[in-house]
Design a protein around this motif. Structure first.
Motif, PDB file in Angstrom:
ATOM      1  N   GLY A   1      36.956   1.358   4.358  1.00 42.35           N
ATOM      2  CA  GLY A   1      36.115   1.965   3.330  1.00 42.35           C
ATOM      3  C   GLY A   1      34.814   1.229   3.098  1.00 42.35           C
ATOM      4  O   GLY A   1      34.028   1.621   2.235  1.00 42.35           O
ATOM      5  N   VAL A   2      34.577   0.164   3.839  1.00 40.60           N
ATOM      6  CA  VAL A   2      33.312  -0.571   3.785  1.00 40.60           C
ATOM      7  C   VAL A   2      32.498  -0.338   5.065  1.00 40.60           C
ATOM      8  O   VAL A   2      31.302  -0.038   5.010  1.00 40.60           O
ATOM      9  CB  VAL A   2      33.567  -2.084   3.579  1.00 40.60           C
TER      10      VAL A   2
ATOM     11  N   GLY B   1      24.176  -1.589   1.907  1.00 43.21           N
ATOM     12  CA  GLY B   1      25.270  -2.126   1.095  1.00 43.21           C
ATOM     13  C   GLY B   1      25.592  -1.288  -0.129  1.00 43.21           C
ATOM     14  O   GLY B   1      26.614  -1.522  -0.787  1.00 43.21           O
ATOM     15  N   ILE B   2      24.742  -0.306  -0.449  1.00 44.77           N
ATOM     16  CA  ILE B   2      24.927   0.473  -1.679  1.00 44.77           C
ATOM     17  C   ILE B   2      26.258   1.238  -1.705  1.00 44.77           C
ATOM     18  O   ILE B   2      26.946   1.239  -2.736  1.00 44.77           O
ATOM     19  CB  ILE B   2      23.745   1.441  -1.889  1.00 44.77           C
ATOM     20  N   PRO B   3      26.676   1.911  -0.609  1.00 45.95           N
ATOM     21  CA  PRO B   3      27.905   2.717  -0.707  1.00 45.95           C
ATOM     22  C   PRO B   3      29.192   1.944  -0.420  1.00 45.95           C
ATOM     23  O   PRO B   3      30.219   2.549  -0.131  1.00 45.95           O
ATOM     24  CB  PRO B   3      27.679   3.796   0.365  1.00 45.95           C
ATOM     25  N   LEU B   4      29.173   0.622  -0.534  1.00 43.03           N
ATOM     26  CA  LEU B   4      30.351  -0.154  -0.130  1.00 43.03           C
ATOM     27  C   LEU B   4      31.402  -0.315  -1.215  1.00 43.03           C
ATOM     28  O   LEU B   4      32.594  -0.256  -0.944  1.00 43.03           O
ATOM     29  CB  LEU B   4      29.919  -1.551   0.349  1.00 43.03           C
TER      30      LEU B   4
ATOM     31  N   GLY C   1      30.526 -10.952  -1.081  1.00 46.70           N
ATOM     32  CA  GLY C   1      30.085 -11.689   0.089  1.00 46.70           C
ATOM     33  C   GLY C   1      28.788 -11.147   0.651  1.00 46.70           C
ATOM     34  O   GLY C   1      27.897 -11.913   1.058  1.00 46.70           O
ATOM     35  N   ILE C   2      28.652  -9.824   0.662  1.00 47.01           N
ATOM     36  CA  ILE C   2      27.430  -9.203   1.178  1.00 47.01           C
ATOM     37  C   ILE C   2      26.243  -9.515   0.273  1.00 47.01           C
ATOM     38  O   ILE C   2      25.134  -9.800   0.752  1.00 47.01           O
ATOM     39  CB  ILE C   2      27.642  -7.684   1.323  1.00 47.01           C
ATOM     40  N   ILE C   3      26.455  -9.467  -1.046  1.00 44.36           N
ATOM     41  CA  ILE C   3      25.381  -9.822  -1.976  1.00 44.36           C
ATOM     42  C   ILE C   3      24.916 -11.249  -1.731  1.00 44.36           C
ATOM     43  O   ILE C   3      23.717 -11.546  -1.703  1.00 44.36           O
ATOM     44  CB  ILE C   3      25.853  -9.653  -3.434  1.00 44.36           C
ATOM     45  N   ALA C   4      25.885 -12.152  -1.519  1.00 43.61           N
ATOM     46  CA  ALA C   4      25.546 -13.563  -1.332  1.00 43.61           C
ATOM     47  C   ALA C   4      24.805 -13.810  -0.029  1.00 43.61           C
ATOM     48  O   ALA C   4      23.875 -14.625   0.024  1.00 43.61           O
ATOM     49  CB  ALA C   4      26.817 -14.414  -1.375  1.00 43.61           C
ATOM     50  N   VAL C   5      25.191 -13.103   1.026  1.00 44.35           N
ATOM     51  CA  VAL C   5      24.631 -13.380   2.357  1.00 44.35           C
ATOM     52  C   VAL C   5      23.395 -12.545   2.652  1.00 44.35           C
ATOM     53  O   VAL C   5      22.391 -13.053   3.177  1.00 44.35           O
ATOM     54  CB  VAL C   5      25.700 -13.131   3.444  1.00 44.35           C
ATOM     55  N   VAL C   6      23.436 -11.262   2.288  1.00 45.14           N
ATOM     56  CA  VAL C   6      22.382 -10.333   2.709  1.00 45.14           C
ATOM     57  C   VAL C   6      21.274 -10.214   1.672  1.00 45.14           C
ATOM     58  O   VAL C   6      20.086 -10.284   2.004  1.00 45.14           O
ATOM     59  CB  VAL C   6      22.977  -8.937   3.003  1.00 45.14           C
ATOM     60  N   TYR C   7      21.655 -10.028   0.410  1.00 50.56           N
ATOM     61  CA  TYR C   7      20.657  -9.742  -0.623  1.00 50.56           C
ATOM     62  C   TYR C   7      20.270 -11.018  -1.383  1.00 50.56           C
ATOM     63  O   TYR C   7      20.518 -11.164  -2.574  1.00 50.56           O
ATOM     64  CB  TYR C   7      21.170  -8.663  -1.564  1.00 50.56           C
TER      65      TYR C   7
END
Length: 411
Positions: A118-119, A140-143, A182-188
């Motif tokens: 689902g991600v 990353g918005i629809p994750l 994790g995505i917020i920390a690494v990507v954004y």
């Protein structure tokens, strides 16, 4: 033997009671969140719209001299208050990993795989619709799944829905949150400042040492936690990550007979559910849809990317991976939950809302792209709520009239 039964009953209560409170607060918080969202939309599209923007753009300075922080009110909510929300998220993740559903590898395998499906699929579908460039930063918005709204929908459906559905939805959503954080920390993140990052890491070591030394007073950790937030804010990593890390460092098992994590969650979760998250919605959901903005969003690849990602990506990703995992005998569904109900849960997981809005603001500095993304989030979340409700009601009735059979295999 009686003592064993009493000990087992005590352990069950320590696990079940926090989960029951969590679900209750999320369900009621979902109603408040919806009211705040409607209020923001009405305000932003009313003759008082200038006042809405004026309020959230008002700049406020906290502190003095070299340690002062100046942000507008919207960023104080997004960077400051939301750190408390993510701290509570970290607490819930820690509880689930240590004493909850995710502590058992076999029980955790299925929701973990379902959440991964689902991600990955929503991100892929978003990029297929939108392509690259500045618009592609919103993959990353629809994750993530908005637990408050999704559990709120289940609360409205009532006891007709098996308890296992709530358990599976919470497990998938929590793994979702882990990945999203994790995505917020690494990507954004902005450009990293090594000095401040090192200072934040050093303060986390101080927290670990305090834990090792047996410091149980929550008040003793507050100044260190505030410094970690301050250092993280200046490091380039989004400040809310400090909240998640501190939540994960909180002991899940009793310390000197006191349940620190349960106590924190009991005291803080109502604050985040009924104050922080509604304030976030009030500050960020006020999208001005006048002047053709809604029509522009309908023709926007970003809006459609979010819509397809949250609806098609979540349903096919979660439902398809769960079906395949059960076929391969990887993991099990909760007792009393047939595979057919997974499709309803997968649809409800398309309610992205809070974290989706949060990532949209991180992904897009262009207000036009941000507006298009938010319209996609609103539309997808509304459709996902209706679709998930319809599927769960219809498929539950089918389960009730069908002949009894194994509930944990793919159907």
């Amino acid at each position: 033997m009686a003592d064993d039964r009493e000990a087992g009953s005590g352990l069950a209560q320590r696990v079940v009671d926090p989960l029951r409170r969590f679900v209750h607060d999320e369900a009621a918080g979902g109603v408040v969140l919806l009211m705040a969202t409607v209020a923001a939309l009405v305000w932003a599209n009313s003759p008082a719209a200038a006042g809405y923007e004026g309020l959230w753009n008002f700049r406020l300075t906290v502190g003095a001299g070299p340690v002062a922080v100046t942000e507008d009110l919207r960023h104080w909510v997004n960077d400051g208050l939301m750190a408390l929300f993510f701290f509570v998220v970290g607490l819930e993740i820690k509880r689930e990993l240590v004493v909850g559903e995710l502590r058992d590898r076999r029980a955790a395998a299925l929701p973990a795989l379902a959440a991964l499906g689902g991600v990955l699929l929503p991100a892929l579908l978003f990029l297929l619709v939108v392509g690259g460039g500045p618009e592609g930063r919103g993959w990353g918005i629809p994750l993530a799944t908005d637990i408050a709204f999704a559990v709120g929908v289940l609360a409205v459906l009532g006891s007709r829905i098996p308890a296992g559905v709530k358990l599976f939805l919470l497990s998938v959503a929590i793994v979702d949150d882990i990945i999203a954080v994790g995505i917020i920390a690494v990507v954004y993140t902005d450009a990293l400042d090594g000095g401040w990052l090192l200072a934040a890491a050093g303060a986390l070591v101080v927290v670990a040492v305090m834990r090792w030394a047996g410091v149980a007073s929550v008040a003793a950790y507050v100044p260190v936690g505030l410094f970690i937030w301050y250092a993280t804010l200046h490091s380039g990593v989004h400040a809310t990550i400090a909240g998640v890390v501190l939540g994960l460092m909180t002991p899940a098992r009793p310390v000197d007979g006191r349940g620190v994590l349960d106590s924190l969650q009991h005291n803080l979760h109502p604050i985040t559910a009924f104050t922080v998250v509604p304030l976030f919605a009030l500050a960020n959901a006020g999208v001005d849809l006048r002047g053709g903005a809604l029509g522009d969003a309908v023709g926007s690849q970003v809006a459609w990317g979010v819509l397809v990602g949250l609806l098609v990506g979540k349903v096919v990703g979660i439902g398809g991976v769960t079906w395949l995992a059960l076929r391969l005998r990887i993991g099990t569904l909760p007792t009393g939950m047939p595979m057919r109900l997974v499709w309803g849960v997968a649809a409800l997981a398309g309610i992205g809302f809070t974290v989706s809005l949060f990532i949209a603001d991180l992904a897009y500095t262009d207000p036009v792209l941000s507006t298009h993304a938010k319209v996609g989030i609103f539309a997808a979340s509304a459709v996902a709520a209706a679709l998930g409700s319809g599927l769960l009601i219809g498929l539950t009735r089918r389960s009730a009239t069908a002949a009894p059979g194994p509930a944990r295999t793919a159907e």
